[in-house]
Design a protein around this motif. Structure first.
Motif, PDB file in Angstrom:
ATOM      1  N   LEU A  65       0.736  -1.488   0.189  1.00  0.00           N
ATOM      2  CA  LEU A  65      -0.069   0.214   0.393  1.00  0.00           C
ATOM      3  C   LEU A  65       1.130   1.217  -0.337  1.00  0.00           C
ATOM      4  N   LYS A  66       2.417   1.053   0.301  1.00  0.00           N
ATOM      5  CA  LYS A  66       2.857   2.080   0.023  1.00  0.00           C
ATOM      6  C   LYS A  66       3.743   2.762  -1.196  1.00  0.00           C
ATOM      7  N   LYS A  67       3.558   1.180  -2.063  1.00  0.00           N
ATOM      8  CA  LYS A  67       3.981   2.040  -3.453  1.00  0.00           C
ATOM      9  C   LYS A  67       2.930   1.731  -4.805  1.00  0.00           C
ATOM     10  N   LEU A  68       1.408   1.385  -4.307  1.00  0.00           N
ATOM     11  CA  LEU A  68       0.741   1.096  -5.094  1.00  0.00           C
ATOM     12  C   LEU A  68      -0.463   2.091  -4.482  1.00  0.00           C
ATOM     13  N   PRO A  69      -1.464   3.297  -5.586  1.00  0.00           N
ATOM     14  CA  PRO A  69      -2.990   3.264  -4.506  1.00  0.00           C
ATOM     15  C   PRO A  69      -3.388   2.537  -4.315  1.00  0.00           C
ATOM     16  N   LEU A  70      -4.382   2.178  -2.953  1.00  0.00           N
ATOM     17  CA  LEU A  70      -5.390   1.836  -2.514  1.00  0.00           C
ATOM     18  C   LEU A  70      -6.622   1.358  -2.943  1.00  0.00           C
ATOM     19  N   THR A  71      -6.713   2.050  -4.624  1.00  0.00           N
ATOM     20  CA  THR A  71      -8.033   1.036  -5.575  1.00  0.00           C
ATOM     21  C   THR A  71      -7.447   0.385  -5.859  1.00  0.00           C
ATOM     22  N   VAL A  72      -5.862   0.257  -6.766  1.00  0.00           N
ATOM     23  CA  VAL A  72      -5.857  -0.953  -7.519  1.00  0.00           C
ATOM     24  C   VAL A  72      -5.020  -2.130  -6.359  1.00  0.00           C
ATOM     25  N   ALA A  73      -4.749  -1.871  -5.300  1.00  0.00           N
ATOM     26  CA  ALA A  73      -4.789  -2.857  -4.745  1.00  0.00           C
ATOM     27  C   ALA A  73      -5.614  -3.463  -4.459  1.00  0.00           C
ATOM     28  N   PHE A  74      -7.060  -2.981  -3.730  1.00  0.00           N
ATOM     29  CA  PHE A  74      -7.955  -3.704  -3.395  1.00  0.00           C
ATOM     30  C   PHE A  74      -8.451  -4.687  -4.877  1.00  0.00           C
ATOM     31  N   ALA A  75      -8.985  -3.523  -5.988  1.00  0.00           N
ATOM     32  CA  ALA A  75      -8.738  -4.267  -7.505  1.00  0.00           C
ATOM     33  C   ALA A  75      -8.654  -5.641  -8.256  1.00  0.00           C
ATOM     34  N   ASN A  76      -6.918  -6.003  -7.894  1.00  0.00           N
ATOM     35  CA  ASN A  76      -6.343  -6.536  -7.781  1.00  0.00           C
ATOM     36  C   ASN A  76      -6.307  -8.257  -7.004  1.00  0.00           C
ATOM     37  N   LYS A  77      -7.108  -7.655  -5.849  1.00  0.00           N
ATOM     38  CA  LYS A  77      -7.371  -8.522  -4.478  1.00  0.00           C
ATOM     39  C   LYS A  77      -8.143  -9.489  -4.710  1.00  0.00           C
ATOM     40  N   VAL A 102     -15.874 -17.904 -17.191  1.00  0.00           N
ATOM     41  CA  VAL A 102     -15.938 -16.110 -17.823  1.00  0.00           C
ATOM     42  C   VAL A 102     -16.172 -15.248 -16.547  1.00  0.00           C
ATOM     43  N   GLY A 103     -16.299 -15.981 -15.603  1.00  0.00           N
ATOM     44  CA  GLY A 103     -16.425 -15.047 -14.051  1.00  0.00           C
ATOM     45  C   GLY A 103     -14.667 -14.942 -13.695  1.00  0.00           C
ATOM     46  N   THR A 104     -13.681 -15.315 -14.064  1.00  0.00           N
ATOM     47  CA  THR A 104     -12.459 -15.049 -13.653  1.00  0.00           C
ATOM     48  C   THR A 104     -12.152 -14.146 -14.969  1.00  0.00           C
ATOM     49  N   ILE A 105     -12.333 -14.291 -15.994  1.00  0.00           N
ATOM     50  CA  ILE A 105     -12.372 -13.035 -17.828  1.00  0.00           C
ATOM     51  C   ILE A 105     -13.429 -12.007 -17.093  1.00  0.00           C
ATOM     52  N   ILE A 106     -14.628 -11.721 -16.578  1.00  0.00           N
ATOM     53  CA  ILE A 106     -14.926 -10.896 -15.818  1.00  0.00           C
ATOM     54  C   ILE A 106     -13.659 -10.294 -15.105  1.00  0.00           C
ATOM     55  N   ILE A 107     -12.931 -11.046 -13.972  1.00  0.00           N
ATOM     56  CA  ILE A 107     -12.252 -10.204 -13.010  1.00  0.00           C
ATOM     57  C   ILE A 107     -11.143 -10.194 -13.863  1.00  0.00           C
ATOM     58  N   VAL A 108     -10.468 -10.017 -14.259  1.00  0.00           N
ATOM     59  CA  VAL A 108      -9.611 -10.022 -15.134  1.00  0.00           C
ATOM     60  C   VAL A 108      -9.436  -8.584 -15.712  1.00  0.00           C
ATOM     61  N   VAL A 109     -11.115  -8.166 -16.579  1.00  0.00           N
ATOM     62  CA  VAL A 109     -10.736  -7.017 -17.187  1.00  0.00           C
ATOM     63  C   VAL A 109     -11.493  -6.144 -16.369  1.00  0.00           C
ATOM     64  N   GLY A 110     -12.194  -6.371 -15.424  1.00  0.00           N
ATOM     65  CA  GLY A 110     -11.869  -5.442 -13.980  1.00  0.00           C
ATOM     66  C   GLY A 110     -10.815  -5.057 -13.385  1.00  0.00           C
ATOM     67  N   VAL A 111      -9.755  -5.635 -12.973  1.00  0.00           N
ATOM     68  CA  VAL A 111      -8.717  -5.770 -12.510  1.00  0.00           C
ATOM     69  C   VAL A 111      -7.808  -4.544 -14.018  1.00  0.00           C
ATOM     70  N   CYS A 112      -7.881  -5.425 -14.506  1.00  0.00           N
ATOM     71  CA  CYS A 112      -6.910  -4.132 -16.155  1.00  0.00           C
ATOM     72  C   CYS A 112      -8.017  -2.870 -16.128  1.00  0.00           C
ATOM     73  N   LEU A 113      -9.164  -2.528 -15.729  1.00  0.00           N
ATOM     74  CA  LEU A 113      -9.537  -1.370 -16.492  1.00  0.00           C
ATOM     75  C   LEU A 113      -9.407  -0.804 -14.601  1.00  0.00           C
ATOM     76  N   VAL A 114      -9.247  -0.784 -13.949  1.00  0.00           N
ATOM     77  CA  VAL A 114      -9.008  -0.141 -12.884  1.00  0.00           C
ATOM     78  C   VAL A 114      -7.305  -0.013 -12.733  1.00  0.00           C
ATOM     79  N   VAL A 115      -6.569  -0.696 -13.256  1.00  0.00           N
ATOM     80  CA  VAL A 115      -5.409  -1.205 -13.527  1.00  0.00           C
ATOM     81  C   VAL A 115      -4.854   0.479 -13.877  1.00  0.00           C
ATOM     82  N   MET A 116      -5.292   0.258 -15.471  1.00  0.00           N
ATOM     83  CA  MET A 116      -4.806   1.135 -16.362  1.00  0.00           C
ATOM     84  C   MET A 116      -5.667   2.904 -15.674  1.00  0.00           C
ATOM     85  N   GLU A 117      -6.806   2.346 -15.262  1.00  0.00           N
ATOM     86  CA  GLU A 117      -7.375   3.946 -15.114  1.00  0.00           C
ATOM     87  C   GLU A 117      -6.260   4.836 -14.367  1.00  0.00           C
ATOM     88  N   ASP A 118      -5.410   4.467 -13.437  1.00  0.00           N
ATOM     89  CA  ASP A 118      -4.474   4.536 -12.429  1.00  0.00           C
ATOM     90  C   ASP A 118      -3.283   4.970 -13.054  1.00  0.00           C
TER      91      ASP A 118
END
Length: 118
Positions: A65-77, A102-118
């Motif tokens: 959490l010292k190195k990554l934004p909280l939103t990115v860390a929680f999205a990856n969780k 399908v659920g895994t793909i949705i999770i990966v897409v969601g994580v990528c969207l959050v990470v790319m935004e930051d």
């Protein structure tokens, strides 16, 4: 974003996923402990391992959490579900269904969207 910052973010994300594997490891130890006789030496040692892994995870999570934004860390969780599914299939031969994929793909897409935004 500079190349140095991109490299630092990638290293932080890899570190995060290694930490998440430690978290998944605590669940694996817990499942293994559930197969032992209650309060037997193996049971106590495995649950001790669960507590130890969770302590290590908690300390390392704070470092991430010292190195990554909280939103990115929680999205990856949410990737814990993916790691758990993979480990379950490997260790206990649990079946991976199309809905899980399908659920895994949705999770990966969601994580990528959050990470790319930051």
């Amino acid at each position: 974003m500079t190349d140095k910052k991109k490299s630092s973010n990638i290293k932080s994300l890899v570190f995060l996923h290694l930490i998440l594997l430690i978290y998944v490891g605590s669940s694996v130890m817990s499942k293994l402990a559930s197969g032992q006789q209650f309060l037997s030496l193996n049971f106590i040692m495995m649950y001790g391992g669960v507590v130890l892994l969770l302590m290590v995870y908690a300390v390392l999570w704070q470092q991430v959490l010292k190195k990554l934004p909280l939103t990115v860390a929680f999205a990856n969780k949410s990737a814990v579900m993916i790691w758990g599914m993979i480990i379950g299939a490997i260790m206990w031969h649990e079946k991976i269904t199309w809905l899980m994929i399908v659920g895994t793909i949705i999770i990966v897409v969601g994580v990528c969207l959050v990470v790319m935004e930051d």
